[in-house]
Design a protein around this motif. Structure first.
Motif, PDB file in Angstrom:
ATOM      1  N   GLY A  29     -13.712 -75.627 -54.788  1.00  0.00           N
ATOM      2  CA  GLY A  29     -13.818 -74.214 -55.141  1.00  0.00           C
ATOM      3  C   GLY A  29     -14.905 -73.464 -54.407  1.00  0.00           C
ATOM      4  O   GLY A  29     -15.204 -72.308 -54.742  1.00  0.00           O
ATOM      5  N   ASP A  30     -15.517 -74.067 -53.367  1.00  0.00           N
ATOM      6  CA  ASP A  30     -16.594 -73.406 -52.642  1.00  0.00           C
ATOM      7  C   ASP A  30     -16.076 -72.332 -51.691  1.00  0.00           C
ATOM      8  O   ASP A  30     -16.796 -71.386 -51.362  1.00  0.00           O
ATOM      9  N   VAL A  31     -14.851 -72.488 -51.217  1.00  0.00           N
ATOM     10  CA  VAL A  31     -14.275 -71.557 -50.239  1.00  0.00           C
ATOM     11  C   VAL A  31     -13.111 -70.820 -50.898  1.00  0.00           C
ATOM     12  O   VAL A  31     -12.299 -71.442 -51.585  1.00  0.00           O
ATOM     13  N   PRO A  32     -13.033 -69.494 -50.731  1.00  0.00           N
ATOM     14  CA  PRO A  32     -11.903 -68.750 -51.320  1.00  0.00           C
ATOM     15  C   PRO A  32     -10.568 -69.267 -50.782  1.00  0.00           C
ATOM     16  O   PRO A  32     -10.481 -69.726 -49.634  1.00  0.00           O
ATOM     17  N   PRO A  33      -9.523 -69.204 -51.589  1.00  0.00           N
ATOM     18  CA  PRO A  33      -8.201 -69.645 -51.113  1.00  0.00           C
ATOM     19  C   PRO A  33      -7.750 -68.851 -49.892  1.00  0.00           C
ATOM     20  O   PRO A  33      -8.041 -67.664 -49.756  1.00  0.00           O
ATOM     21  N   GLN A  34      -7.059 -69.523 -49.005  1.00  0.00           N
ATOM     22  CA  GLN A  34      -6.475 -68.902 -47.827  1.00  0.00           C
ATOM     23  C   GLN A  34      -4.959 -68.990 -47.944  1.00  0.00           C
ATOM     24  O   GLN A  34      -4.430 -69.901 -48.592  1.00  0.00           O
ATOM     25  N   ALA A  35      -4.260 -68.037 -47.340  1.00  0.00           N
ATOM     26  CA  ALA A  35      -2.803 -68.010 -47.494  1.00  0.00           C
ATOM     27  C   ALA A  35      -2.120 -67.589 -46.208  1.00  0.00           C
ATOM     28  O   ALA A  35      -2.671 -66.829 -45.401  1.00  0.00           O
ATOM     29  N   ILE A  36      -0.936 -68.121 -46.004  1.00  0.00           N
ATOM     30  CA  ILE A  36       0.011 -67.610 -45.013  1.00  0.00           C
ATOM     31  C   ILE A  36       1.041 -66.825 -45.819  1.00  0.00           C
ATOM     32  O   ILE A  36       1.855 -67.420 -46.539  1.00  0.00           O
ATOM     33  N   PRO A  37       1.007 -65.490 -45.775  1.00  0.00           N
ATOM     34  CA  PRO A  37       1.833 -64.686 -46.689  1.00  0.00           C
ATOM     35  C   PRO A  37       3.333 -64.983 -46.600  1.00  0.00           C
ATOM     36  O   PRO A  37       4.019 -65.002 -47.615  1.00  0.00           O
ATOM     37  N   PHE A  38       3.832 -65.224 -45.382  1.00  0.00           N
ATOM     38  CA  PHE A  38       5.270 -65.489 -45.241  1.00  0.00           C
ATOM     39  C   PHE A  38       5.482 -66.200 -43.916  1.00  0.00           C
ATOM     40  O   PHE A  38       4.946 -65.789 -42.883  1.00  0.00           O
ATOM     41  N   PHE A  39       6.249 -67.269 -43.948  1.00  0.00           N
ATOM     42  CA  PHE A  39       6.592 -67.985 -42.720  1.00  0.00           C
ATOM     43  C   PHE A  39       7.754 -67.256 -42.054  1.00  0.00           C
ATOM     44  O   PHE A  39       8.920 -67.489 -42.379  1.00  0.00           O
ATOM     45  N   ASP A  40       7.413 -66.367 -41.145  1.00  0.00           N
ATOM     46  CA  ASP A  40       8.425 -65.582 -40.454  1.00  0.00           C
ATOM     47  C   ASP A  40       9.126 -66.460 -39.419  1.00  0.00           C
ATOM     48  O   ASP A  40       8.475 -67.049 -38.553  1.00  0.00           O
TER      49      ASP A  40
END
Length: 617
Positions: free
Chosen positions: A148-159
């Motif tokens: 939980g030390d680093v904010p979550p990262q995301a790939i919004p949509f696999f285009d």
């Protein structure tokens, strides 16, 4: 004899039982010991991780949680997207296996109105429309640090359009999760990119955007003697009158493996320096990095501007809309979609830009990122400055060179110093390993006016981008600011295997269609011109009627039009026949020939065994 028969039958049953037990033991053992074993038999090894991704995964020190959100039910009528999800899922499984327990992978179907759907949206995933029964389709990845030390990262949509870069996108997410701090970025600029707080002038939008991606440090070029290696990327914007010490600092930074981005310009329209200063020195608002360019094998002329009438932007000037051939709106056909920096961009705007070439004797490689069309021309920069109030004058005597000029590029080489005479402590004459510099022949693309529309809204400024200039710069910093392992990950081939032979047939037919279409258009134009010549002058008193000659012309045109239409249909029928014949050949090979060969081999093998058994008896 009977006793021997029963004994043989018993032994046969015992052998079959032993084989069954052995089979179960082998399956159980393989499922335990060979769980991570995989063999990639694809032609382009699309499921095999590149060394760069392997290095990033191996360097992870903390456990990570990866959650793939995919709308399984909503995509049941979207086979292409489901096929792409299978590739993404397999790559994530390969990464999880490589991590040896440091990565936990989950797959969730966020059905409508569920907590999973709310969670996917809260992580910033972007659903697409068009699913079954009008459902929204989620297809994104969320990565979270187990501590939980680093904010979550995301790939919004696999285009699917970015399928070639799916491994890069996933590896970048892993790298950012394993990197607790922002990369450090240095900016050296003679333009007012930082704004002026004294007069209330804000920093340029591209700089404010970079502040969110990196820890930005401004370097003063007037007293620059050294560049800290802790700076992952350095942006050199509009270098003018740099001292030898400053040039040497830049030179050594590159040789030590630093990532440099150079923005030069033959006519920087945002340069607010006096055209003639108090000492009578003329400033043409151009910039160059001549000494370093020569050492790197780069040819750049700060007195030349590229025009492109086919990509000219339309501007408002004195209440009129005017096409400006020195202001270029470069679209997908002008951007390198095989490079991660420009793959997802749709439009980048340039203004009075220069261009780069390689010296004939250099060993460096130049990978174009942005190019003009083949309708481009080159004019003196002074002519472009003189045409500021009348851009249409640039189209007078316009002669395209039919060359595509490189406006931005990656430069790759094992660089050599431009200061061999220097003998300072720690001086490097050559880089220890191949390096990379990004070159951009325009500084105006950084300015707000070429990509941002600013509108006041509720007492604040509403920024609406109309071009991808900011994304272009952010992609450059994002790519160079990562690890060297991340830089080594290039685009992969598409997993879809096209029918190349069918496409070749289609292309050949299209060329035939194009010739016939041009023939029809030319004949139509000539017939209409001829009819216009034969048409008598109309007036109110004497209504006109077609003459016999006109009727013959019209009849001939109609007959020829029908004949050309028949030829077009014949070409289409021939194309269909060739494709159908190819399909029949493929079906015959797959359905009849290959199974027949296998069956024939089996029959021959069985026949030979039977003969051998008879001889033994």
């Amino acid at each position: 004899m009977r006793h021997m028969h029963l004994s043989r039958s018993f032994r046969l049953r015992l052998a079959l039982f032993g084989i069954a037990v052995l089979f179960l033991v082998v399956v159980a053992t393989s499922s335990m010991s060979l769980r991570t074993a995989r063999v990639d038999l694809t032609a382009d090894r699309i499921y095999t991780l590149t060394p760069g991704t392997q290095e990033i995964v191996d360097s992870l020190r903390k456990p990570l949680n990866l959650t793939l959100y995919f709308s399984e039910h909503a995509t049941r009528d979207l086979p292409q997207l489901r096929s792409y999800e299978q590739r993404v899922h397999e790559m994530l499984r390969e990464i999880a296996v490589r991590a040896h327990g440091r990565i936990r992978l989950r797959v969730i179907d966020p059905v409508p109105y569920s907590d999973d759907e709310d969670a996917a949206e809260s992580y910033g995933l972007s659903p697409a429309s068009g699913g079954s029964n009008g459902e929204r389709v989620f297809f994104g990845l969320v990565g979270a640090d187990g501590s939980g030390d680093v904010p979550p990262q995301a790939i919004p949509f696999f285009d699917p359009a970015r399928e070639a870069f799916v491994e890069y996108d996933i590896a970048k997410l892993l790298y950012e999760l394993g990197m607790p701090t922002k990369p450090r970025l240095g900016v050296i600029s003679s333009l007012p990119v930082e704004g002026n707080l004294v007069i209330g002038e804000p920093a340029w939008a591209v700089v404010r955007q970079l502040d969110q991606l990196a820890d930005v440090t401004t370097l003063d070029p007037s007293d620059l003697t050294h560049i800290d290696d802790a700076l992952k990327v350095v942006l050199l914007v509009h270098p003018k009158h740099l001292s030898d010490d400053a040039l040497y600092a830049i030179d050594q930074y590159v040789l030590r493996g630093g990532h440099l981005v150079v923005f030069v310009d033959p006519d920087a329209e945002m340069d607010n320096a006096p055209l003639i200063d108090s000492h009578g020195i003329v400033d043409d608002h151009d910039s160059d990095l001549r000494r370093l360019f020569e050492a790197w094998g780069v040819v750049y002329d700060p007195t030349k501007v590229v025009l492109d009438r086919s990509q000219a932007l339309t501007i408002e000037l004195n209440g009129n809309s005017v096409a400006h051939p020195a202001m270029l709106g470069l679209g997908p056909q002008d951007l390198n979609h095989d490079d991660v920096m420009t793959a997802s961009l749709q439009r980048v705007n340039f203004s009075t830009a220069g261009f780069f070439e390689l010296a004939p004797d250099t060993k460096a490689r130049m990978v174009p990122l942005v190019q003009t069309s083949d309708e481009a021309a080159v004019v003196p920069a002074q002519r472009a400055r003189d045409a500021a109030s009348d851009p249409a004058s640039l189209l007078e005597n316009y002669e395209p060179t039919h060359e595509r000029y490189v406006l931005a590029a990656r430069l790759r080489d094992t660089f050599r110093t431009a200061f061999p005479e220097r003998q300072e402590k720690g001086h490097l004459a050559n880089a220890a390993a191949p390096g990379e510099v990004v070159l951009v022949a325009d500084t105006d693309l950084l300015s707000d006016r070429l990509w941002i529309d600013v509108q006041p809204l509720l007492g604040q400024q509403q920024l609406t981008p109309f071009a991808n200039n900011g994304d272009f710069v952010a992609n450059i910093v994002d790519n160079l600011g990562g690890s060297t392992a991340l830089l080594s990950i290039r685009g992969r081939v598409n997993s879809q295997r096209p029918f190349t032979k069918v496409r070749a047939l289609q292309a050949a037919a299209d060329r035939k269609f194009l010739v016939k279409k041009r023939e029809l258009e030319n004949e139509l134009y000539e017939t209409q011109r001829r009819l216009a010549e034969l048409q008598p002058v109309k007036n109110a008193a004497t209504p006109t009627t077609p003459t016999a000659e006109q009727r013959r012309e019209v009849e001939q045109y109609l007959q020829r039009k029908l004949a050309i239409g028949k030829e077009l249909r014949d070409v289409q029928h021939q194309l269909n026949a060739e494709i159908d014949a190819l399909g029949l050949r493929l079906k015959f090979i797959n359905i009849v020939l290959v199974p027949g060969i296998v069956a024939l081999i089996g029959l021959i093998y069985g026949w030979r065994r039977t003969r051998r058994s008879r001889r033994v008896v």
